[in-house]
Scaffold this active site. Structure first.
Site, PDB file in Angstrom:
ATOM      1  CE  LYS A  59       5.756  -2.120   6.635  1.00 23.82           C
ATOM      2  NZ  LYS A  59       4.869  -1.430   7.465  1.00 23.82           N
ATOM      3  CG  ASP A 106       0.380  -3.091   4.727  1.00 18.08           C
ATOM      4  OD1 ASP A 106      -0.306  -4.024   4.543  1.00 18.08           O
ATOM      5  OD2 ASP A 106       0.216  -1.924   4.286  1.00 18.08           O
TER       6      ASP A 106
END
Length: 217
Positions: free
Chosen positions: A120, A138
């Site tokens: 991420k 997220d």
């Protein structure tokens, strides 16, 4: 959602915010990398408060190494998990100085080899710093993808793969910003504010909250 609906979904989000950006504050690519590492399980607001003074003095990996782990902790002690984050930031800074001439590599796979940098984080850096068509999933994007029916998946990686497959041009670079902001300010975790949602009619969520009093549709 079908292709036409997905295009319209992003067209509306883009119309409301033509130039979406991360809410993390930074002055260069290295500071962006540090900010994203610090933001894990923390809010952007909290990270920004902690890094404003830090980033005035520390602009390069070499300067971070010179500051040292204990010095860094003094700046970021208000952020969750600051001990382990400080250790990772110093370690990745040392690697950038030693192996990359102090520069942040524009390669997602290489970025994920750095301490504290997961997929991420690497996706955020690739997108925000280098304009790559990456989708940093997220908690907000994971929720929005599944709730709206835009990109369903049981894991963040599964949602990311769906977004990679489904998001059309010209929305691919800005997509993850629009989805994060949508999840943060409208499609909230506890009570989605469907009454002010620009994509309400496209959303497949069955329990829409249609007014400010929290009444469901």
């Amino acid at each position: 959602m079908n292709k036409a609906q997905i295009f319209e979904f992003f067209r509306r989000l883009a119309e409301d915010n033509p130039s979406p950006e991360t809410e993390l504050e930074f002055g260069n690519t290295y500071q962006l990398l540090v900010a994203v590492v610090l933001s894990a399980q923390s809010t952007d607001v909290g990270v920004n408060k902690a890094t404003r003074a830090l980033f005035r003095d520390v602009k390069t990996p070499a300067q971070m190494v010179a500051l040292g782990e204990e010095g860094l902790k003094q700046h970021i002690k208000t952020i969750g998990l600051f001990n382990s984050k400080a250790k990772n930031v110093i370690a990745l800074s040392e690697i950038l100085v030693r192996d990359f001439g102090g520069e942040v590599p524009a390669d997602r796979d290489v970025l994920t080899t750095l301490p504290g940098v997961g997929r991420k984080t690497a996706n955020v850096v690739m997108n925000c710093a280098f304009g790559a068509e990456t989708f940093a999933v997220d908690t907000h994007i994971f929720r929005v993808g599944n709730r709206t029916g835009l990109a369903k998946g049981k894991t963040p990686l599964a949602v990311e793969k769906q977004l990679e497959k489904k998001v059309p041009e010209p929305f691919r670079v800005g997509a993850h910003h629009w989805l994060i902001l949508h999840g943060r300010y409208i499609c909230k975790a506890r009570t989605p504010e469907c009454w002010c949602c620009p994509v309400l009619d496209l959303c497949l969520y069955k329990h829409k909250v249609i007014d400010k009093k929290g009444k469901a549709a």
